[in-house]
Design an enzyme around this catalytic site. Structure first.
Site, PDB file in Angstrom:
ATOM      1  N   ASP A  89      51.937  26.371-115.249  1.00 55.50           N
ATOM      2  CA  ASP A  89      50.921  27.436-115.309  1.00 55.50           C
ATOM      3  C   ASP A  89      51.581  28.733-115.824  1.00 55.50           C
ATOM      4  O   ASP A  89      51.072  29.386-116.732  1.00 55.50           O
ATOM      5  CB  ASP A  89      50.316  27.727-113.924  1.00 55.50           C
ATOM      6  CG  ASP A  89      49.538  26.554-113.326  1.00 55.50           C
ATOM      7  OD1 ASP A  89      48.316  26.653-113.191  1.00 55.50           O
ATOM      8  OD2 ASP A  89      50.170  25.529-112.994  1.00 55.50           O
ATOM      9  N   GLU A 114      44.835  34.298-115.592  1.00 59.23           N
ATOM     10  CA  GLU A 114      44.789  33.964-114.168  1.00 59.23           C
ATOM     11  C   GLU A 114      46.055  34.364-113.390  1.00 59.23           C
ATOM     12  O   GLU A 114      45.967  34.875-112.277  1.00 59.23           O
ATOM     13  CB  GLU A 114      44.561  32.445-113.987  1.00 59.23           C
ATOM     14  CG  GLU A 114      44.468  32.071-112.515  1.00 59.23           C
ATOM     15  CD  GLU A 114      44.276  30.577-112.278  1.00 59.23           C
ATOM     16  OE1 GLU A 114      44.149  29.810-113.254  1.00 59.23           O
ATOM     17  OE2 GLU A 114      44.251  30.186-111.093  1.00 59.23           O
ATOM     18  N   ASP A 177      43.031  30.822-119.224  1.00 61.71           N
ATOM     19  CA  ASP A 177      43.392  30.027-118.056  1.00 61.71           C
ATOM     20  C   ASP A 177      44.542  29.136-118.538  1.00 61.71           C
ATOM     21  O   ASP A 177      44.347  28.196-119.322  1.00 61.71           O
ATOM     22  CB  ASP A 177      42.197  29.173-117.590  1.00 61.71           C
ATOM     23  CG  ASP A 177      42.428  28.636-116.187  1.00 61.71           C
ATOM     24  OD1 ASP A 177      43.601  28.476-115.822  1.00 61.71           O
ATOM     25  OD2 ASP A 177      41.432  28.371-115.485  1.00 61.71           O
ATOM     26  N   ILE A 179      46.538  26.934-117.132  1.00 66.75           N
ATOM     27  CA  ILE A 179      46.189  25.535-116.810  1.00 66.75           C
ATOM     28  C   ILE A 179      44.922  25.598-115.985  1.00 66.75           C
ATOM     29  O   ILE A 179      44.921  26.146-114.874  1.00 66.75           O
ATOM     30  CB  ILE A 179      47.277  24.794-115.994  1.00 66.75           C
ATOM     31  CG1 ILE A 179      48.518  24.559-116.837  1.00 66.75           C
ATOM     32  CG2 ILE A 179      46.731  23.446-115.496  1.00 66.75           C
ATOM     33  CD1 ILE A 179      49.561  23.648-116.192  1.00 66.75           C
ATOM     34  N   ASP A 180      43.851  25.093-116.529  1.00 62.74           N
ATOM     35  CA  ASP A 180      42.631  24.981-115.753  1.00 62.74           C
ATOM     36  C   ASP A 180      42.620  23.569-115.192  1.00 62.74           C
ATOM     37  O   ASP A 180      42.845  22.600-115.939  1.00 62.74           O
ATOM     38  CB  ASP A 180      41.408  25.224-116.652  1.00 62.74           C
ATOM     39  CG  ASP A 180      40.120  25.185-115.834  1.00 62.74           C
ATOM     40  OD1 ASP A 180      40.128  25.691-114.707  1.00 62.74           O
ATOM     41  OD2 ASP A 180      39.126  24.637-116.335  1.00 62.74           O
ATOM     42  N   THR A 182      44.564  22.848-112.175  1.00 60.27           N
ATOM     43  CA  THR A 182      45.950  22.620-111.719  1.00 60.27           C
ATOM     44  C   THR A 182      46.011  21.416-110.770  1.00 60.27           C
ATOM     45  O   THR A 182      46.986  20.658-110.783  1.00 60.27           O
ATOM     46  CB  THR A 182      46.516  23.891-111.040  1.00 60.27           C
ATOM     47  OG1 THR A 182      46.376  24.979-111.959  1.00 60.27           O
ATOM     48  CG2 THR A 182      47.978  23.746-110.672  1.00 60.27           C
ATOM     49  N   LYS A 303      35.561  19.052-119.074  1.00 61.88           N
ATOM     50  CA  LYS A 303      34.134  18.692-118.952  1.00 61.88           C
ATOM     51  C   LYS A 303      33.331  19.322-120.086  1.00 61.88           C
ATOM     52  O   LYS A 303      32.472  18.671-120.675  1.00 61.88           O
ATOM     53  CB  LYS A 303      33.587  19.174-117.595  1.00 61.88           C
ATOM     54  CG  LYS A 303      34.119  18.404-116.394  1.00 61.88           C
ATOM     55  CD  LYS A 303      33.440  18.788-115.100  1.00 61.88           C
ATOM     56  CE  LYS A 303      33.983  20.022-114.432  1.00 61.88           C
ATOM     57  NZ  LYS A 303      35.367  19.944-113.954  1.00 61.88           N
ATOM     58  N   ASP A 329      37.574  30.608-116.197  1.00 60.85           N
ATOM     59  CA  ASP A 329      37.185  29.223-115.896  1.00 60.85           C
ATOM     60  C   ASP A 329      36.011  28.753-116.756  1.00 60.85           C
ATOM     61  O   ASP A 329      35.626  27.579-116.672  1.00 60.85           O
ATOM     62  CB  ASP A 329      36.806  29.088-114.408  1.00 60.85           C
ATOM     63  CG  ASP A 329      38.041  28.914-113.531  1.00 60.85           C
ATOM     64  OD1 ASP A 329      38.999  28.255-113.982  1.00 60.85           O
ATOM     65  OD2 ASP A 329      38.061  29.449-112.411  1.00 60.85           O
TER      66      ASP A 329
HETATM   67  N1  A3P Z   1      36.322  26.904-103.734  1.00 55.93           N
HETATM   68  C1  A3P Z   1      36.167  26.848-105.047  1.00 55.93           C
HETATM   69  N2  A3P Z   1      34.945  26.722-105.602  1.00 55.93           N
HETATM   70  C2  A3P Z   1      34.783  26.643-106.929  1.00 55.93           C
HETATM   71  N3  A3P Z   1      35.796  26.707-107.808  1.00 55.93           N
HETATM   72  C3  A3P Z   1      37.031  26.841-107.319  1.00 55.93           C
HETATM   73  C4  A3P Z   1      37.287  26.912-105.935  1.00 55.93           C
HETATM   74  N4  A3P Z   1      38.612  27.031-105.751  1.00 55.93           N
HETATM   75  C5  A3P Z   1      39.150  27.040-106.992  1.00 55.93           C
HETATM   76  N5  A3P Z   1      38.204  26.928-107.923  1.00 55.93           N
HETATM   77  C6  A3P Z   1      38.337  26.957-109.376  1.00 55.93           C
HETATM   78  O1  A3P Z   1      38.078  25.666-109.895  1.00 55.93           O
HETATM   79  C7  A3P Z   1      38.902  25.528-111.030  1.00 55.93           C
HETATM   80  C8  A3P Z   1      39.047  24.090-111.413  1.00 55.93           C
HETATM   81  O2  A3P Z   1      37.776  23.613-111.750  1.00 55.93           O
HETATM   82  P1  A3P Z   1      37.413  22.064-111.707  1.00 55.93           P
HETATM   83  O3  A3P Z   1      37.038  21.747-110.306  1.00 55.93           O
HETATM   84  O4  A3P Z   1      36.270  22.008-112.652  1.00 55.93           O
HETATM   85  O5  A3P Z   1      38.621  21.345-112.134  1.00 55.93           O
HETATM   86  C9  A3P Z   1      40.173  26.184-110.623  1.00 55.93           C
HETATM   87  O6  A3P Z   1      40.873  26.576-111.742  1.00 55.93           O
HETATM   88  P2  A3P Z   1      42.490  26.483-111.752  1.00 55.93           P
HETATM   89  O7  A3P Z   1      42.878  25.073-111.629  1.00 55.93           O
HETATM   90  O8  A3P Z   1      42.762  27.113-113.066  1.00 55.93           O
HETATM   91  O9  A3P Z   1      42.960  27.340-110.614  1.00 55.93           O
HETATM   92  C10 A3P Z   1      39.703  27.365-109.779  1.00 55.93           C
HETATM   93  O10 A3P Z   1      39.580  28.559-110.529  1.00 55.93           O
HETATM   94 MG    MG Z   2      40.767  27.512-113.830  1.00 54.57          MG
HETATM   95 MG    MG Z   3      44.429  27.923-113.869  1.00 56.52          MG
HETATM   96 MG    MG Z   4      44.543  28.363-110.212  1.00 55.32          MG
END
Ligand code: A3P
Ligand code: MG
Ligand code: MG
Ligand code: MG
Length: 392
Positions: A89, A114, A177, A179-180, A182, A303, A329
């Site tokens: 990240d 981020e 982002d 790494i989206d 993680t 997605k 995001d």
């Molecule tokens: N409680 C929560 N509700 C919704 N989204 C959340 C969350 N906690 C973290 N996320 C977000 O969900 C992202 C991942 O989305 P997905 O579920 O579609 O993979 C995360 O990005 P990061 O991995 O960049 O932190 C984070 O920003």
């Molecule tokens: Mg993200």
């Molecule tokens: Mg991220």
């Molecule tokens: Mg994160």
């Protein structure tokens, strides 16, 4: 632009001595050329920015792939909100920040991203910082197009902290982002490097690098195997459509969202993580709509990428109460889908507003689909939300 200027020099060949048709022909032609010129100038702008964004995201993907292959326990830390962050990240954010600034050399560079360097500046973060710096330098060296010999740990910290901008409705802001997904990255599943550019509060370009996404469709009914080639790069520019190519650099192909208007043929994408989105609520919505296929659960903005090429037709995201969505995001995913013909709104049917700073200010959830399914999907969303609220 050169072609347009040359075109404007062409004088229409008219043999008729009556000047009126000449004038009208010339005027018609000139106005047609003016339309072409104005269309071209709006689609041709951001060309340099898009090339830089593609290069930055592709290099960051290379760094992430390397880390994912040989992930060490010490590569993973927990942030103050308990969410995970890895050397990849940080490395990805440093690399994208460095490449954009290096390629675009404009005096005002603003990045909303981020991660920040707080934990890496502590005594306990020194070893991790060394590892990140080596990863960034090795990746830059593997590209070979940068003149810098190598970045110091201080350069890396500075590049990461470039991402502290608050964004907003004026001027240009990059949104990253690094790494989206993680959590998906740590599981060995899907993740994305998501990069977008805001101009006067609107997303004007977006890039999604999805290193683990198969090049072929991932829709529930398509045949795929572990031997499928993976690694997709999606990119979109306002008014110019969405394209996909392989991260290894195949020719870009224009992509389009699914055109189905039959909910029975539509399939749903949602978060893998139940903590990120209410799976029960999306199941009630899709049941009302008449969707037959089981949901496809994958991490990250992959997605949006998969939806932009028609692998599925719907993406629903309903976070638990109190969660505030961040612009990084969704910014890149949003333009990748809309330029491919899709629609992205909140639960009330309003477009997402990226001009309000680091957070998205929205009504309840995020809904993505094609133009034909949107009205019935919004109706199903409203009904399901009403039922949920009246049962509380
Ligand atoms: N409680 C929560 N509700 C919704 N989204 C959340 C969350 N906690 C973290 N996320 C977000 O969900 C992202 C991942 O989305 P997905 O579920 O579609 O993979 C995360 O990005 P990061 O991995 O960049 O932190 C984070 O920003
Ligand atoms: Mg993200
Ligand atoms: Mg991220
Ligand atoms: Mg994160």
């Amino acid at each position: 632009m050169a072609t347009i200027i040359n075109c404007l020099r062409v004088v229409p060949k008219v043999t008729n001595t009556n000047t009126e048709p000449f004038v009208s022909l010339f005027t018609k032609r000139a106005s047609r050329l003016a339309i072409v010129a104005s269309f071209s100038s709006s689609t041709m702008s951001y060309e340099k920015e898009l090339a830089a964004a593609n290069k930055a995201a592709s290099l960051a993907a290379r760094l992430c792939q390397k880390v994912q292959k040989e992930l060490l326990q010490s590569d993973v830390q927990s942030k103050s909100d308990k969410s995970p962050v890895t050397v990849a990240d940080y490395g990805s954010q440093a690399l994208v920040s460095f490449v954009l600034e290096n390629e675009l050399s404009s005096e005002s560079f603003s990045l909303v991203a981020e991660e920040d360097s707080g934990d890496l500046r502590k005594e306990s973060g020194q070893e991790t910082l060394q590892r990140i710096t080596k990863l960034v330098n090795d990746t830059l060296l593997s590209d070979g197009s940068f003149s810098v010999s190598s970045l110091t740990t201080e350069d890396v910290l500075r590049a990461i902290d470039r991402g502290k901008s608050e964004g907003g409705s004026h001027g240009r802001h990059w949104v990253l982002d690094p790494i989206d997904g993680t959590k998906g990255f740590l599981r060995g599943d899907q993740y994305a490097i998501a990069l977008a550019l805001l101009d006067e509060g609107k997303v004007v370009l977006g890039v999604l690098a999805c290193p683990n996404l198969p090049l072929v469709s991932i829709s529930g009914d398509s045949q795929h195997s572990s031997n499928d080639e993976v690694g997709c790069l999606f990119f979109a520019k306002v008014g110019a459509g969405t394209y996909m190519q392989s991260l290894d650099g195949s020719l870009p192909k224009k992509v389009h969202v699914s055109t189905t208007e039959n909910p029975e043929e539509a399939s749903l994408f949602e978060s893998f993580e139940a903590a990120h989105s209410l799976h029960d609520l999306s199941s009630s919505i899709t049941k009302k709509l008449g969707v037959k296929a089981p949901p496809v659960r994958i991490d990250s903005q992959a997605k949006y990428g998969a939806l932009s090429r028609g692998d599925g037709a719907i993406y629903l995201r309903f976070p638990h109460k109190g969660y505030r969505e961040k612009i990084w995001d969704h910014a890149a995913g949003c333009i990748v889908v809309t330029e491919a013909g899709g629609v992205v709104t909140d639960a009330a049917g309003n477009p997402l507003d990226f001009s309000q700073g680091r957070y998205l200010d929205l009504d309840t959830g995020i809904i993505v689909t094609n133009q034909k399914l949107m009205p019935s999907l919004l109706k199903a969303v409203r009904e399901s939300l009403d039922e949920k609220n009246s049962s509380l």
